[in-house]
Write an enzyme that holds these catalytic residues in place. Structure first.
Site, mmCIF file in Angstrom:
data_model
loop_
_atom_site.group_PDB
_atom_site.id
_atom_site.type_symbol
_atom_site.label_atom_id
_atom_site.label_comp_id
_atom_site.label_asym_id
_atom_site.label_seq_id
_atom_site.Cartn_x
_atom_site.Cartn_y
_atom_site.Cartn_z
ATOM 1 C CB VAL A 95 -0.965 0.021 1.205
ATOM 2 C CG1 VAL A 95 -2.011 -1.071 1.074
ATOM 3 C CG2 VAL A 95 -0.214 -0.102 2.535
ATOM 4 C CB ALA A 96 4.472 1.659 -0.067
ATOM 5 N NE ARG A 97 3.133 7.379 -3.997
ATOM 6 C CZ ARG A 97 2.172 7.613 -3.125
ATOM 7 N NH1 ARG A 97 1.525 6.583 -2.574
ATOM 8 N NH2 ARG A 97 1.827 8.855 -2.817
ATOM 9 C CG HIS A 153 -2.611 4.325 -6.066
ATOM 10 N ND1 HIS A 153 -1.459 4.866 -6.586
ATOM 11 C CD2 HIS A 153 -2.647 4.733 -4.769
ATOM 12 C CE1 HIS A 153 -0.821 5.569 -5.659
ATOM 13 N NE2 HIS A 153 -1.535 5.502 -4.539
ATOM 14 C CB VAL A 154 -8.743 2.631 -4.173
ATOM 15 C CG1 VAL A 154 -9.090 2.845 -5.639
ATOM 16 C CG2 VAL A 154 -8.658 1.140 -3.857
ATOM 17 C CD GLU A 173 -0.304 3.191 -9.291
ATOM 18 O OE1 GLU A 173 -0.804 4.261 -8.871
ATOM 19 O OE2 GLU A 173 0.291 2.378 -8.568
ATOM 20 C CG ASP A 203 -4.145 0.429 -3.255
ATOM 21 O OD1 ASP A 203 -5.148 0.214 -3.972
ATOM 22 O OD2 ASP A 203 -3.880 1.554 -2.784
#
Length: 322
Positions: A237-239, A286-287, A267, A262
């Site tokens: 859930v980082a990058r 990415h939510v 991306e 995520d």
């Protein structure tokens, strides 16, 4: 307050992504204008050059950083850039020297932590498999892994990492913590990134919550993944660029690791990319911060920052500029 109301010619100019009426606790003594990434003060297009030249504080529209990057060179009087994201990697190199950059620490903690736990539970209990089974009218009974009695390693123990642990606590799992440097947190000891080779083999679940920086770009490479125990779950859930995609694909394809992501690199993940259909992977678009929890927290932060700015007080969440 709007540009037509009581601002004085000497008042600092602030560019907001929301109408002033939606920001709680706004102070007086500021000239406020609205730019949401598509329209300025209700008119389509970017702010005019005359206005840009007077902007002293910019609040970046959420998920529209690209709309303000071309405008920054024209902001000759810019003193503060306030983002609505915790990560600032997309704007850090564009903020003029001498201007402060402030992030949205705290705004996304609850929402991102919720998703991190959701992804963990969904991947462990194979919720995607049940959804596919429902679509196919198949009764997929059996035993599935639980989070209880597992060891979870949180890599990136900042405010989001701490919020993740708060939500993991009722699930009766052991939590290990890693940050850039070792310290003691209220929940327990936090180990340094250098200790990862020792800690990774102990974890059933590894949750990534680090910011993207030169130190973390490509952190999760073949060596990192190779140190994870067989059958472990990686949750990001980082990058996306924190993980080396090809290295992760190799582990997923071999069936040795699973992942719940995520964020991805590249991306958005393009159609046809092998990560979409790799075995053992769950992907969300990415939510982590995009939930009903975002706007109230973002607006409160903006109001508080503008109050500090108007009073000449130190701002919160100032990011180091190396």
């Amino acid at each position: 307050m709007s540009p037509e109301t009581a601002a004085q010619p000497s008042d600092p100019v602030v560019l907001l992504p929301y109408p002033a009426a939606e920001i709680p606790g706004l102070p007086s003594g500021l000239e406020l204008h609205t730019f949401d990434g598509t329209a300025c003060d209700g008119r389509p297009g970017p702010p005019p050059g005359e206005l840009l030249a007077r902007v002293e504080l910019l609040v970046v529209p959420y998920l529209r950083t690209d709309t303000v990057l071309p405008l920054l060179p024209a902001m000759e009087r810019l003193r503060v850039v306030q983002t609505q994201t915790a990560g600032v990697d997309d704007i850090l190199g564009h903020v003029p020297p001498g201007a402060l950059l402030c992030n949205a620490r705290g705004v996304h903690d609850a929402s991102t932590a919720e998703l991190a736990v959701t992804l963990t539970l969904a991947a462990l209990r194979d919720i995607p498999g049940f959804v596919r089974g429902q679509d196919a009218e198949e009764w997929r009974a059996g035993f599935y892994p639980a989070l209880a009695d597992r060891t979870v390693l949180i890599v990136g123990y900042g405010s989001v990492g701490a919020a993740i642990e708060d939500r993991l606590r009722p699930f009766e799992c052991e939590v290990l913590r890693v940050a850039r440097s070792a310290r003691t947190a209220p929940a327990g000891p936090v180990r340094a990134l250098a200790d990862l080779p020792e800690l990774l083999p102990l974890a059933d679940v590894v949750i990534l919550a680090v910011p993207l920086s030169p130190a973390t770009r490509g952190l999760v490479d073949s060596a990192f993944l190779g140190a994870m125990r067989d059958g472990a779950l990686l949750v990001n859930v980082a990058r996306g660029p924190v993980v080396v995609t090809d290295a992760l694909l190799a582990e997923l394809t071999a069936g040795r690791l699973r992942a719940a992501l995520d964020v991805t690199d590249p991306e958005p993940l393009p159609a046809g990319h092998p990560l979409w259909h790799a075995p053992g992977v769950l992907i969300t678009p990415h939510v982590g911060g995009s939930s009903s929890a975002f706007l109230p927290r973002a607006r409160r932060l903006i109001g508080a920052q503008l109050s500090r700015f108007a009073k000449g007080e130190p701002l919160a969440n100032v990011m180091p500029r190396g």
